[in-house]
Design a protein around this motif. Sequence first.
Motif, PDB file in Angstrom:
ATOM      1  N   HIS A   1      31.035  31.886  44.331  1.00  0.00           N
ATOM      2  CA  HIS A   1      30.408  32.671  43.268  1.00  0.00           C
ATOM      3  C   HIS A   1      30.559  34.141  43.647  1.00  0.00           C
ATOM      4  O   HIS A   1      29.991  34.579  44.644  1.00  0.00           O
ATOM      5  CB  HIS A   1      28.932  32.305  43.101  1.00  0.00           C
ATOM      6  CG  HIS A   1      28.743  30.954  42.513  1.00  0.00           C
ATOM      7  ND1 HIS A   1      28.468  29.853  43.288  1.00  0.00           N
ATOM      8  CD2 HIS A   1      28.809  30.531  41.231  1.00  0.00           C
ATOM      9  CE1 HIS A   1      28.374  28.801  42.493  1.00  0.00           C
ATOM     10  NE2 HIS A   1      28.579  29.187  41.244  1.00  0.00           N
TER      11      HIS A   1
ATOM     12  N   ARG B   1      29.404  36.751  42.138  1.00  0.00           N
ATOM     13  CA  ARG B   1      28.052  37.304  42.055  1.00  0.00           C
ATOM     14  C   ARG B   1      27.085  36.158  42.306  1.00  0.00           C
ATOM     15  O   ARG B   1      27.169  35.116  41.656  1.00  0.00           O
ATOM     16  CB  ARG B   1      27.819  37.915  40.677  1.00  0.00           C
ATOM     17  CG  ARG B   1      28.707  39.108  40.428  1.00  0.00           C
ATOM     18  CD  ARG B   1      28.616  39.561  38.981  1.00  0.00           C
ATOM     19  NE  ARG B   1      29.640  40.516  38.667  1.00  0.00           N
ATOM     20  CZ  ARG B   1      30.847  40.211  38.194  1.00  0.00           C
ATOM     21  NH1 ARG B   1      31.178  38.960  37.981  1.00  0.00           N
ATOM     22  NH2 ARG B   1      31.722  41.144  37.944  1.00  0.00           N
TER      23      ARG B   1
ATOM     24  N   TYR C   1      23.238  35.486  36.675  1.00  0.00           N
ATOM     25  CA  TYR C   1      24.616  35.005  36.622  1.00  0.00           C
ATOM     26  C   TYR C   1      24.594  33.486  36.608  1.00  0.00           C
ATOM     27  O   TYR C   1      23.652  32.863  37.096  1.00  0.00           O
ATOM     28  CB  TYR C   1      25.420  35.520  37.822  1.00  0.00           C
ATOM     29  CG  TYR C   1      25.564  37.019  37.808  1.00  0.00           C
ATOM     30  CD1 TYR C   1      26.397  37.636  36.892  1.00  0.00           C
ATOM     31  CD2 TYR C   1      24.848  37.807  38.693  1.00  0.00           C
ATOM     32  CE1 TYR C   1      26.523  39.012  36.856  1.00  0.00           C
ATOM     33  CE2 TYR C   1      24.969  39.186  38.671  1.00  0.00           C
ATOM     34  CZ  TYR C   1      25.805  39.779  37.754  1.00  0.00           C
ATOM     35  OH  TYR C   1      25.923  41.135  37.720  1.00  0.00           O
TER      36      TYR C   1
ATOM     37  N   SER D   1      27.038  29.648  36.815  1.00  0.00           N
ATOM     38  CA  SER D   1      28.200  29.042  37.447  1.00  0.00           C
ATOM     39  C   SER D   1      29.255  28.781  36.376  1.00  0.00           C
ATOM     40  O   SER D   1      29.199  27.790  35.657  1.00  0.00           O
ATOM     41  CB  SER D   1      27.791  27.751  38.152  1.00  0.00           C
ATOM     42  OG  SER D   1      28.791  27.339  39.030  1.00  0.00           O
TER      43      SER D   1
ATOM     44  N   ASN E   1      32.750  33.835  37.033  1.00  0.00           N
ATOM     45  CA  ASN E   1      31.978  34.234  38.204  1.00  0.00           C
ATOM     46  C   ASN E   1      32.454  33.499  39.461  1.00  0.00           C
ATOM     47  O   ASN E   1      31.746  33.447  40.452  1.00  0.00           O
ATOM     48  CB  ASN E   1      30.485  33.967  37.975  1.00  0.00           C
ATOM     49  CG  ASN E   1      29.615  34.567  39.059  1.00  0.00           C
ATOM     50  OD1 ASN E   1      29.965  35.580  39.661  1.00  0.00           O
ATOM     51  ND2 ASN E   1      28.497  33.929  39.334  1.00  0.00           N
TER      52      ASN E   1
ATOM     53  N   ASN F   1      26.204  40.865  47.762  1.00  0.00           N
ATOM     54  CA  ASN F   1      27.019  41.545  46.755  1.00  0.00           C
ATOM     55  C   ASN F   1      28.441  41.606  47.290  1.00  0.00           C
ATOM     56  O   ASN F   1      28.668  42.046  48.415  1.00  0.00           O
ATOM     57  CB  ASN F   1      26.465  42.945  46.514  1.00  0.00           C
ATOM     58  CG  ASN F   1      27.355  43.791  45.648  1.00  0.00           C
ATOM     59  OD1 ASN F   1      28.371  44.317  46.116  1.00  0.00           O
ATOM     60  ND2 ASN F   1      26.982  43.920  44.397  1.00  0.00           N
TER      61      ASN F   1
END
Length: 121
Positions: free
Chosen positions: A61, A63, A74, A76, A80, A96
């Motif tokens: 992921h 994010r 966010y 899945s 992403n 991040n």
Amino acid sequence: MPNFQTMVSRKSSITNAFVSSLIPVIEPVDQDIVDALRILGMSPDDVRCAYCGDKSTEWDHLRPLVVNRRPTGYISEIANLVPSCGKCNQSKGNKNWLKWIDEQRSARAGPSGHRRLTDSR
């Protein structure tokens, strides 16, 4: 009896798992994956870690879905997700991505002995 830190870690893991179970998952179709790889400049025949360039073994992921036991907003979905090797995925965790890459660039070597992200192939 477990010490306090173990209990806090366990509570955090359980909370993250619970929150993650509530976050929507949109399964990509094959064409979505091909399109995402094309955007990243990759071929489905040679999928590489988006962070270090090694062979990809999983999807990360970009994010995080959960930070500090709270959902980030966010989800899945293929937008992403980036291909990743296990070492980079584990090293990045729920940080991040841009901050993590900057940390890796300033380190002498990449994550877990990987080549530096600024090295050219």
